[in-house]
Motif scaffolding. Structure first.
Motif, mmCIF file in Angstrom:
data_model
loop_
_atom_site.group_PDB
_atom_site.id
_atom_site.type_symbol
_atom_site.label_atom_id
_atom_site.label_comp_id
_atom_site.label_asym_id
_atom_site.label_seq_id
_atom_site.Cartn_x
_atom_site.Cartn_y
_atom_site.Cartn_z
ATOM 1 N N LEU A 166 0.814 -1.185 -0.072
ATOM 2 C CA LEU A 166 -0.176 -0.073 0.143
ATOM 3 C C LEU A 166 0.887 1.265 0.046
ATOM 4 C CD1 LEU A 166 -2.697 1.718 0.711
ATOM 5 C CD2 LEU A 166 -2.309 1.020 2.808
ATOM 6 N N VAL A 167 1.786 1.226 0.786
ATOM 7 C CA VAL A 167 2.826 2.561 1.144
ATOM 8 C C VAL A 167 3.691 2.561 0.016
ATOM 9 C CG1 VAL A 167 4.186 3.784 2.664
ATOM 10 C CG2 VAL A 167 2.174 2.589 3.537
ATOM 11 N N GLY A 168 4.550 1.447 -0.212
ATOM 12 C CA GLY A 168 5.841 1.402 -0.883
ATOM 13 C C GLY A 168 5.392 1.997 -2.316
ATOM 14 N N PRO A 169 4.343 1.478 -3.107
ATOM 15 C CA PRO A 169 4.249 2.127 -4.570
ATOM 16 C C PRO A 169 3.944 3.612 -4.708
ATOM 17 C CG PRO A 169 3.321 0.225 -4.197
ATOM 18 C CD PRO A 169 3.509 0.474 -2.757
ATOM 19 N N ALA A 170 3.014 3.919 -3.365
ATOM 20 C CA ALA A 170 3.037 5.623 -3.484
ATOM 21 C C ALA A 170 4.181 6.471 -3.153
ATOM 22 C CB ALA A 170 1.895 6.010 -2.417
ATOM 23 N N VAL A 171 5.078 5.669 -2.349
ATOM 24 C CA VAL A 171 6.286 6.435 -2.014
ATOM 25 C C VAL A 171 7.264 6.253 -3.301
ATOM 26 C CG1 VAL A 171 8.423 6.286 -0.652
ATOM 27 C CG2 VAL A 171 5.941 5.975 0.541
ATOM 28 N N GLY A 172 7.128 5.182 -3.790
ATOM 29 C CA GLY A 172 8.022 5.015 -4.940
ATOM 30 C C GLY A 172 7.617 5.998 -6.214
ATOM 31 N N GLY A 173 6.340 6.309 -6.270
ATOM 32 C CA GLY A 173 5.902 6.907 -7.149
ATOM 33 C C GLY A 173 6.493 8.591 -7.244
ATOM 34 N N GLY A 266 0.070 8.675 -15.888
ATOM 35 C CA GLY A 266 1.651 8.599 -15.279
ATOM 36 C C GLY A 266 2.181 7.849 -14.418
ATOM 37 N N VAL A 267 3.147 8.237 -13.794
ATOM 38 C CA VAL A 267 3.731 7.342 -12.839
ATOM 39 C C VAL A 267 3.037 7.355 -11.595
ATOM 40 C CG1 VAL A 267 5.546 9.303 -12.110
ATOM 41 C CG2 VAL A 267 5.695 6.753 -11.638
ATOM 42 N N THR A 268 2.511 8.705 -11.251
ATOM 43 C CA THR A 268 1.737 8.814 -9.853
ATOM 44 C C THR A 268 0.444 8.030 -10.148
ATOM 45 O OG1 THR A 268 0.930 10.933 -10.910
ATOM 46 C CG2 THR A 268 2.614 11.171 -9.421
ATOM 47 N N GLY A 269 -0.176 8.112 -11.353
ATOM 48 C CA GLY A 269 -1.280 7.172 -11.236
ATOM 49 C C GLY A 269 -1.077 5.776 -11.287
ATOM 50 N N LEU A 270 -0.053 5.124 -11.567
ATOM 51 C CA LEU A 270 0.467 3.901 -11.224
ATOM 52 C C LEU A 270 0.621 3.708 -9.888
ATOM 53 C CD1 LEU A 270 1.642 1.276 -12.210
ATOM 54 C CD2 LEU A 270 3.856 2.169 -12.477
ATOM 55 N N GLY A 271 1.421 4.336 -9.080
ATOM 56 C CA GLY A 271 1.498 4.582 -7.774
ATOM 57 C C GLY A 271 0.087 4.399 -6.966
ATOM 58 N N MET A 272 -1.044 5.076 -7.826
ATOM 59 C CA MET A 272 -2.332 5.098 -6.862
ATOM 60 C C MET A 272 -2.974 3.853 -7.232
ATOM 61 S SD MET A 272 -4.496 6.826 -5.023
ATOM 62 C CE MET A 272 -4.036 8.333 -5.125
ATOM 63 N N LEU A 273 -2.777 3.284 -8.349
ATOM 64 C CA LEU A 273 -3.435 1.887 -8.503
ATOM 65 C C LEU A 273 -2.718 0.842 -7.919
ATOM 66 C CD1 LEU A 273 -3.731 2.137 -12.551
ATOM 67 C CD2 LEU A 273 -5.610 2.174 -11.084
ATOM 68 N N ALA A 274 -1.453 0.901 -7.750
ATOM 69 C CA ALA A 274 -0.829 0.005 -6.939
ATOM 70 C C ALA A 274 -1.171 -0.031 -5.384
ATOM 71 C CB ALA A 274 0.859 -0.003 -7.094
ATOM 72 N N SER A 275 -1.255 1.088 -4.951
ATOM 73 C CA SER A 275 -1.637 1.401 -3.577
ATOM 74 C C SER A 275 -3.071 0.851 -3.213
ATOM 75 C CB SER A 275 -1.729 2.931 -3.214
ATOM 76 O OG SER A 275 -0.184 3.427 -3.197
ATOM 77 N N ALA A 276 -4.114 1.252 -4.387
ATOM 78 C CA ALA A 276 -5.228 0.749 -4.274
ATOM 79 C C ALA A 276 -5.420 -0.889 -3.988
ATOM 80 C CB ALA A 276 -6.127 1.131 -5.239
ATOM 81 N N SER A 277 -4.494 -1.496 -4.752
ATOM 82 C CA SER A 277 -4.584 -2.855 -4.699
ATOM 83 C C SER A 277 -3.861 -3.208 -3.176
ATOM 84 C CB SER A 277 -3.381 -3.496 -5.733
ATOM 85 O OG SER A 277 -3.344 -4.862 -5.641
ATOM 86 N N GLY A 278 -2.931 -2.504 -2.826
ATOM 87 C CA GLY A 278 -2.469 -2.862 -1.287
ATOM 88 C C GLY A 278 -3.663 -2.567 -0.495
ATOM 89 N N VAL A 279 -4.554 -1.459 -0.648
ATOM 90 C CA VAL A 279 -5.464 -1.226 0.455
ATOM 91 C C VAL A 279 -6.548 -2.677 0.502
ATOM 92 C CG1 VAL A 279 -7.755 -0.022 0.623
ATOM 93 C CG2 VAL A 279 -5.484 1.242 0.259
ATOM 94 N N GLY A 280 -6.811 -3.206 -0.807
ATOM 95 C CA GLY A 280 -7.702 -4.468 -0.779
ATOM 96 C C GLY A 280 -6.989 -5.463 0.046
ATOM 97 N N ALA A 281 -5.502 -5.603 -0.296
ATOM 98 C CA ALA A 281 -4.869 -6.606 0.172
ATOM 99 C C ALA A 281 -4.805 -6.569 1.912
ATOM 100 C CB ALA A 281 -3.290 -6.566 -0.270
ATOM 101 N N VAL A 282 -4.601 -5.430 2.311
ATOM 102 C CA VAL A 282 -4.468 -5.077 3.937
ATOM 103 C C VAL A 282 -5.939 -5.549 4.498
ATOM 104 C CG1 VAL A 282 -4.268 -3.347 5.554
ATOM 105 C CG2 VAL A 282 -2.725 -3.488 3.809
#
Length: 425
Positions: A166-173, A266-282
């Motif tokens: 959840l956090v990593g992709p957002a930080v990475g973006g 773009g990359v910030t949108g990618l980070g948000m999608l990856a983080s959304a997947s993380g929210v569901g995973a948590v």
């Protein structure tokens, strides 16, 4: 005569012990938390870099797949290794080697020398190291925590992993957009240091470790395969987790294509999608942490997760708006995590300890191998057509697999009920 001491009623149960009273597990959890944050930062950097260098869904899927593909071929061999090596020393060595590859990625990226060749080589190297580390890591859990804590240990470790997701992709973006991919690789290289310290200090209960040194590698591997194939639950769980990884998690590896080619974020949108997947995973791992240590219960969870992942993926194939896609990716992440963690826990609670490393390596080989093959296959299909059509097909196939899994579980339950009735007569 009254003594003044309070006595619990005969029916009262002792208070449930908390797993967080176990110093071993807490140390392991903290070390894993830091390392997995770095892993997700690097993962988002490699996906974005692959897309930026090539603009190709196929190459983006291939680079992602190379992080998992070696597990499909080498995973079972590394599983035999996990059953016969010193787990502590092996884990420390593998973490040092993964830190070295991240450091090399950082140097190449900062020097402007990163290209497709180096990405393929280093993604493949990471894949080999990760395929060796997975059975070792999974074999560490039973020798760190007591069996009564097993399901909670697996669930909390998975929750930890998915909070990082959840956090990593957002930080990475943010890091990539601000300082570039080199900084993202540097963060991952540094994140291995705390885990190496934890592995060097945590107490390992050696008496609970598996021991397969008396057999040759091939014979030990055949024993593990026969055990997995002839055990109905293990066979069923492995089949479902492999298929969902193939057509579901492999699709998630193509999120850079959705972010840029479908929604132009773009990359910030990618980070948000990856983080959304993380929210569901948590959310999924929190649910899993509340389930009792019963392998059948976790097998049911894998089927429920497959239904959720199928619905989310199918919806993503039709979603016209980015905001709706974010919600559907969260649902997909919930389902995929339920399948992954549920199947892992069901196996950990079922497998014979002497065969743990081998059987868990089959799980990692089918799961991660499915991601690898699926990422390449779905990337190639999306290269030829629109990626949303591919998502629709993936969602429909996962729903079919969930229905088959439900039917098999019902059939086994009915057979067991009939056997119990005949025995009673």
């Amino acid at each position: 005569m009254k003594t003044g001491k309070s006595v619990l009623p005969p029916t009262a149960e002792p208070p449930r012990k908390s797993i967080f009273q176990d110093r071993n597990f807490v140390l392991f959890l903290v070390g894993q938390c830091i390392t997995t944050q770095g892993l997700w930062v690097q993962k988002i950097a490699m996906s974005w870099l692959a897309w930026s260098l090539t603009g190709s869904p196929f190459w983006t899927g291939l680079i992602a797949a190379l992080n998992f593909a070696p597990a499909f071929i080498l995973g079972p061999v590394f599983g035999v290794m996990a059953d016969r090596v010193n787990l502590r020393k092996t884990a420390v060595t593998l973490n040092l080697m993964m830190a070295a590859t991240a450091f090399l990625l950082m140097i190449l990226s900062m020097a402007g020398q990163i290209n497709l060749f180096w990405m393929v080589v280093l993604a493949g190297t990471n894949g080999v190291l990760a395929s060796a580390m997975t059975p070792v890591r999974l074999s560490l859990v039973p020798v760190i925590v007591q069996r009564e804590f097993m399901s909670r240990a697996v669930a909390y470790a998975a929750m930890n992993f998915n909070i990082s997701r959840l956090v990593g992709p957002a930080v990475g973006g943010v890091v990539i957009a601000t300082w570039g991919t080199g900084a993202a690789f540097m963060i991952n290289a540094a994140s291995y240091i705390p885990m190496i310290f934890v592995l060097a200090t945590v107490k390992i209960h050696v008496e609970r470790a598996p021991d397969a040194k008396s057999k040759r590698v091939l014979a030990a591997l055949v024993d593990g395969a026969n055990y997995a194939i002839h055990h109905p639950m293990i066979r069923s769980v492995l089949a479902l987790s492999c298929f969902v990884a193939l057509v579901g998690t492999g699709m998630v590896e193509l999120m850079p294509v959705f972010a840029e080619a479908v929604y132009d974020r773009g990359v910030t949108g990618l980070g948000m999608l990856a983080s959304a997947s993380g929210v569901g995973a948590v959310a999924s791992t929190f649910m899993l942490s509340r389930i009792k240590s019963d392998p059948v219960a976790f097998q049911r969870v894998t089927i429920i997760g497959a239904f959720a992942a199928g619905c989310g993926m199918l919806g993503l194939g039709f979603a016209p708006w980015y905001e709706l896609a974010v919600m559907l990716v969260a649902i997909t992440g919930f389902g995929l995590t339920a399948v992954g963690v549920g199947s892992q826990t069901a196996l950990q609670l079922t497998v014979d300890n002497k065969l743990r490393g081998r059987v868990m390596s089959f799980w990692s080989a089918t799961s991660f191998g499915g991601i690898a093959v699926g990422g390449m296959m779905l990337g190639a299909i999306s290269e030829a057509g629109h990626i949303q059509y591919t998502a629709r097909g993936s969602g429909a196939l996962i729903l079919c697999a969930a229905i088959v899994g439900l039917w098999r579980l019902y059939r086994v339950g009915t057979t067991d009920a009939k056997s119990a009735t005949e025995t009673a007569k």
